[in-house]
Design a protein around this motif. Structure first.
Motif, PDB file in Angstrom:
ATOM      1  N   GLU A 453       0.713  -1.259  -0.167  1.00 15.92           N
ATOM      2  CA  GLU A 453      -0.081   0.028  -0.013  1.00 15.92           C
ATOM      3  C   GLU A 453       0.971   1.203   0.061  1.00 15.92           C
ATOM      4  O   GLU A 453       2.080   1.085   0.463  1.00 15.92           O
ATOM      5  N   PRO A 454       0.571   2.321  -0.463  1.00 18.09           N
ATOM      6  CA  PRO A 454      -0.784   2.515  -1.386  1.00 18.09           C
ATOM      7  C   PRO A 454      -1.067   2.016  -2.801  1.00 18.09           C
ATOM      8  O   PRO A 454      -1.993   2.412  -3.637  1.00 18.09           O
ATOM      9  N   ILE A 455       0.197   1.510  -3.371  1.00 13.15           N
ATOM     10  CA  ILE A 455       0.328   0.953  -4.718  1.00 13.15           C
ATOM     11  C   ILE A 455      -0.891   0.294  -4.960  1.00 13.15           C
ATOM     12  O   ILE A 455      -1.512   0.154  -6.046  1.00 13.15           O
ATOM     13  N   GLY A 456      -1.227  -0.807  -3.783  1.00 12.70           N
ATOM     14  CA  GLY A 456      -2.289  -2.031  -4.168  1.00 12.70           C
ATOM     15  C   GLY A 456      -3.722  -1.263  -4.541  1.00 12.70           C
ATOM     16  O   GLY A 456      -4.330  -1.520  -5.241  1.00 12.70           O
ATOM     17  N   THR A 457      -3.809  -0.477  -3.656  1.00 14.78           N
ATOM     18  CA  THR A 457      -5.532   0.449  -3.659  1.00 14.78           C
ATOM     19  C   THR A 457      -5.513   1.283  -5.154  1.00 14.78           C
ATOM     20  O   THR A 457      -6.312   1.058  -5.553  1.00 14.78           O
ATOM     21  N   PHE A 458      -4.409   1.917  -5.252  1.00  9.32           N
ATOM     22  CA  PHE A 458      -4.475   2.659  -6.515  1.00  9.32           C
ATOM     23  C   PHE A 458      -4.670   1.848  -7.621  1.00  9.32           C
ATOM     24  O   PHE A 458      -5.375   2.125  -8.711  1.00  9.32           O
ATOM     25  N   ASN A 459      -3.843   0.655  -7.639  1.00  5.71           N
ATOM     26  CA  ASN A 459      -3.997  -0.130  -8.764  1.00  5.71           C
ATOM     27  C   ASN A 459      -5.246  -0.758  -8.998  1.00  5.71           C
ATOM     28  O   ASN A 459      -5.788  -1.005 -10.160  1.00  5.71           O
ATOM     29  N   ASN A 460      -5.829  -1.299  -7.922  1.00  2.00           N
ATOM     30  CA  ASN A 460      -7.086  -1.859  -7.894  1.00  2.00           C
ATOM     31  C   ASN A 460      -8.237  -0.860  -8.424  1.00  2.00           C
ATOM     32  O   ASN A 460      -8.696  -1.329  -9.358  1.00  2.00           O
ATOM     33  N   ALA A 461      -7.880   0.328  -8.007  1.00  2.00           N
ATOM     34  CA  ALA A 461      -8.918   1.412  -8.688  1.00  2.00           C
ATOM     35  C   ALA A 461      -8.671   1.663 -10.131  1.00  2.00           C
ATOM     36  O   ALA A 461      -9.615   1.804 -10.907  1.00  2.00           O
ATOM     37  N   PHE A 462      -7.251   1.781 -10.455  1.00  2.00           N
ATOM     38  CA  PHE A 462      -7.096   1.986 -11.741  1.00  2.00           C
ATOM     39  C   PHE A 462      -7.667   0.809 -12.822  1.00  2.00           C
ATOM     40  O   PHE A 462      -8.352   1.014 -13.897  1.00  2.00           O
ATOM     41  N   GLY A 463      -7.460  -0.430 -12.213  1.00  2.00           N
ATOM     42  CA  GLY A 463      -8.000  -1.527 -12.864  1.00  2.00           C
ATOM     43  C   GLY A 463      -9.383  -1.719 -13.161  1.00  2.00           C
ATOM     44  O   GLY A 463     -10.026  -1.862 -14.325  1.00  2.00           O
ATOM     45  N   CYS A 464     -10.230  -1.222 -12.191  1.00  2.00           N
ATOM     46  CA  CYS A 464     -11.637  -1.124 -12.166  1.00  2.00           C
ATOM     47  C   CYS A 464     -12.093  -0.011 -13.285  1.00  2.00           C
ATOM     48  O   CYS A 464     -13.039  -0.328 -14.190  1.00  2.00           O
ATOM     49  N   ALA A 465     -11.372   1.019 -13.239  1.00  2.00           N
ATOM     50  CA  ALA A 465     -11.591   2.220 -14.283  1.00  2.00           C
ATOM     51  C   ALA A 465     -11.478   1.653 -15.610  1.00  2.00           C
ATOM     52  O   ALA A 465     -12.445   1.897 -16.609  1.00  2.00           O
ATOM     53  N   PHE A 466     -10.269   0.761 -15.980  1.00  2.00           N
ATOM     54  CA  PHE A 466      -9.996   0.322 -17.282  1.00  2.00           C
ATOM     55  C   PHE A 466     -11.203  -0.874 -17.650  1.00  2.00           C
ATOM     56  O   PHE A 466     -11.714  -0.678 -18.645  1.00  2.00           O
ATOM     57  N   LEU A 467     -11.614  -1.626 -16.550  1.00  2.00           N
ATOM     58  CA  LEU A 467     -12.589  -2.571 -16.955  1.00  2.00           C
ATOM     59  C   LEU A 467     -14.054  -1.818 -17.349  1.00  2.00           C
ATOM     60  O   LEU A 467     -14.747  -2.412 -18.329  1.00  2.00           O
ATOM     61  N   LEU A 468     -14.247  -0.980 -16.655  1.00  2.00           N
ATOM     62  CA  LEU A 468     -15.534  -0.113 -17.212  1.00  2.00           C
ATOM     63  C   LEU A 468     -15.383   0.442 -18.465  1.00  2.00           C
ATOM     64  O   LEU A 468     -16.401   0.287 -19.285  1.00  2.00           O
ATOM     65  N   ILE A 469     -14.282   0.901 -18.801  1.00  2.00           N
ATOM     66  CA  ILE A 469     -13.940   1.570 -20.065  1.00  2.00           C
ATOM     67  C   ILE A 469     -14.272   0.337 -21.240  1.00  2.00           C
ATOM     68  O   ILE A 469     -14.767   0.494 -22.269  1.00  2.00           O
ATOM     69  N   VAL A 470     -13.387  -0.701 -21.122  1.00  2.00           N
ATOM     70  CA  VAL A 470     -13.564  -1.880 -22.098  1.00  2.00           C
ATOM     71  C   VAL A 470     -15.040  -2.242 -22.068  1.00  2.00           C
ATOM     72  O   VAL A 470     -15.649  -2.688 -23.147  1.00  2.00           O
ATOM     73  N   LEU A 471     -15.693  -2.510 -21.019  1.00  2.00           N
ATOM     74  CA  LEU A 471     -17.116  -2.962 -20.977  1.00  2.00           C
ATOM     75  C   LEU A 471     -18.074  -2.139 -21.705  1.00  2.00           C
ATOM     76  O   LEU A 471     -19.114  -2.547 -22.579  1.00  2.00           O
ATOM     77  N   THR A 472     -17.712  -0.844 -21.725  1.00  2.00           N
ATOM     78  CA  THR A 472     -18.520   0.138 -22.348  1.00  2.00           C
ATOM     79  C   THR A 472     -18.705   0.066 -23.733  1.00  2.00           C
ATOM     80  O   THR A 472     -19.472   0.259 -24.382  1.00  2.00           O
ATOM     81  N   PHE A 473     -17.339  -0.063 -24.166  1.00  2.00           N
ATOM     82  CA  PHE A 473     -17.227   0.350 -25.553  1.00  2.00           C
ATOM     83  C   PHE A 473     -17.066  -1.086 -26.132  1.00  2.00           C
ATOM     84  O   PHE A 473     -17.153  -1.031 -27.537  1.00  2.00           O
ATOM     85  N   SER A 474     -17.293  -2.196 -25.440  1.00  2.00           N
ATOM     86  CA  SER A 474     -17.295  -3.454 -26.142  1.00  2.00           C
ATOM     87  C   SER A 474     -18.807  -3.661 -26.616  1.00  2.00           C
ATOM     88  O   SER A 474     -19.006  -4.441 -27.509  1.00  2.00           O
ATOM     89  N   CYS A 475     -19.543  -2.838 -26.259  1.00  2.00           N
ATOM     90  CA  CYS A 475     -21.130  -2.871 -26.473  1.00  2.00           C
ATOM     91  C   CYS A 475     -21.146  -2.062 -28.089  1.00  2.00           C
ATOM     92  O   CYS A 475     -22.312  -2.075 -28.448  1.00  2.00           O
TER      93      CYS A 475
END
Length: 522
Positions: A453-475
């Motif tokens: 920490e705090p790398i783990g929390t920051f990385n976790n949040a960045f990963g969630c943001a990335f996944l939201l972007i991918v799922l949005t535009f995959s549609c």
């Protein structure tokens, strides 16, 4: 329900840890742990086949993004995937089970929702991996037909031929997964060697023989081939190409119960394979973009794969291009071996926890070779049945391909999101701390793999943001103002699967699925 005493666990340190970690999850070890770090690293690399996928998928990001969009889109997808799986590595270290996402969610979600949410994620992961097998076979069949067109321009591929070729590829992979299953770790290591040698066998001719473009074009020229309102929107839609190239990185997770020292090896194998594949994939992408030559001729290639035309232009020889294409096709075919292994283990694990119809049969394990033969056969049948869709409509089958990414990435997002909530709330204890027995089922402790920490929390949040972007535009469809034949129906397909899952749950599933079954207690 059985009971394990610590004094009854024998073997070396890693064997003892594997047994105890699985027992803490309530599971009895029934599969043989044949994989070590190097064989699992090979497995993970060949599941993704990133540099190979860059070749047959780069047109997606090229049409929506152009030369520069392909470069920066790959870098973004690479960093995002690495972030997501660094976090999933933490989960795999905490809870090293073949069930992966749905098992994690059964521990991470609030008590009021964990049963139903883990059930839905189990269905998404199962269907996502089944679609991976079918779509992978489809790509292999198309590659074979593309090579046939390159060698004989008079040949016209037929949908039924594609389906038969898909079946042949699937049956070859099933043979290796069943008849010679004990040799699978060694086979994966051999494939890894071919994966690396093949990379240089393609890269060197492209770099030294093909006419090279300008660096200023490769790194600055964007394109909006889909006719979208802005180039930025087009760029994000084009991300699906490089995202596909990193698909299946969770394959190692579903092999957890066949890996020695799984809580350490699984996260390391996932992260190192993404780093290694990313380096090779980026190198191959640059080689292709610099060697693209006549863009109009490449994009209109009758083979259906522009990279085949790039090969032919680059080496000025049809025979040379076919030899290079043969390497790509061979590596794509042997990747199906890993995909069937991962898909069948995921199916087997969910059946073991009574999440699907016919769970008693599908959850069985062959006593002779300790592999889930029935789950492998069911995966084979599903892939063969899905391939029949192609005979009626290749457009409909393309949506099966898209479903493989959308279903899996949805499961990643839910797992990553719940872990972020848990770590921000302080619900996860250090593994060295004694667990509070009053926590009951809420007990969560970090495994041996954890980002500081705090790398783990920051990385976790960045990963969630990335996944939201991918799922949005995959549609989104590939082009603005789509017709019925170019529309993206992945939302309809995923929604249909979830509706069927909910109906089954309400009628039968809620009576049998209680979350991961506790087979044994410490």
């Amino acid at each position: 329900m059985g009971h394990i005493e610590l004094s009854g666990v024998v073997g070396d340190g890693h064997q003892t840890r594997d047994v105890l970690e699985l027992a803490r999850l309530g599971k009895v070890p029934v599969l043989k742990r044949n994989f070590g770090f190097m064989s699992m690293l090979a497995f993970s690399c060949t599941v993704m086949i990133t540099w190979e996928a860059v070749l047959f998928l780069f047109v997606i990001s090229f049409m929506n993004g152009g030369l520069a969009g392909s470069v920066y889109g790959f870098i973004f997808a690479w960093l995002g995937t690495l972030s997501v799986f660094a976090t999933m590595g933490e989960l795999a270290s905490m809870l090293p089970t073949a069930g992966g996402q749905y098992h994690w969610i059964s521990r991470l979600a609030p008590p009021s929702t964990r049963k139903f949410l883990s059930y839905l994620v189990g269905w998404l992961t199962v269907t996502g991996w089944q679609a991976v097998v079918a779509s992978g076979g489809f790509i292999c069949a198309n590659l074979i037909q593309g090579m046939a067109v390159l060698g004989n321009p008079n040949y016209t591929p037929k949908p039924w031929e594609t389906t038969l070729l898909l079946w042949a590829v699937i049956f070859l992979a099933v043979f290796i997964n069943t008849i010679v299953s004990r040799a699978l770790p060694k086979i994966e290591s051999l494939i890894m060697i071919l994966h690396i040698v093949g990379f240089f066998a393609i890269l060197i001719p492209l770099v030294y023989m093909a006419p090279q473009g300008k660096a200023s074009d490769v790194f600055t020229v964007f394109m909006n081939g889909g006719g979208w309102p802005t180039t930025g929107l087009s760029f994000f839609i084009g991300l699906l190409g490089p995202v596909f190239a990193f698909g299946g990185a969770d394959g190692a997770v579903h092999m957890s119960e066949e890996i020695k020292n799984a809580s350490v090896v699984v996260p390391r194998a996932m992260v190192f394979s993404i780093m290694l594949n990313g380096i090779m994939g980026f190198g191959m992408l640059l080689a292709v973009l610099f060697s693209i030559g006549n863009v109009d001729e490449v994009l209109k290639s009758d083979t259906g794969y522009p990279f085949l035309a790039i090969f032919q232009q680059g080496v000025s020889s049809t025979g040379g291009a076919l030899a290079m294409a043969g390497i790509i096709t061979t590596l794509a075919i042997v990747a199906i071996i890993s995909w069937i292994a991962s898909a069948s283990r995921m199916l087997w694990s969910f059946a073991r926890d009574r999440g699907i119809p016919g769970w008693r049969l599908v959850s069985s394990v062959n006593e002779r070779n300790s592999i889930p033969v029935i789950a492998i056969l069911v995966t084979t049948v599903i892939a063969c049945l899905l391939s029949l869709i192609n005979i009626g409509s290749s457009v409909a089958f393309n949506d099966v391909v898209a479903l493989s990414v959308n279903g899996l990435y949805t499961s990643y997002l839910i797992g990553n999101g719940l872990l972020l909530w848990r770590r921000l709330a302080g619900h996860i204890h250090n593994s060295s701390e004694p667990e509070d027995s009053s926590l009951g089922i809420e007990k969560l402790s970090w495994g041996l793999w954890r980002l500081p920490e705090p790398i783990g929390t920051f990385n976790n949040a960045f990963g969630c943001a990335f996944l939201l972007i991918v799922l949005t535009f995959s549609c989104f469809p590939a082009e603005n103002h789509p017709t019925s034949s170019t529309m993206n129906y992945v939302v309809v397909m995923e929604g249909g699967i979830l509706i069927c899952a909910v109906i089954y749950y309400l009628i039968w599933g809620r009576k049998t699925y209680k979350g991961p079954v506790i087979e044994v207690e410490l």
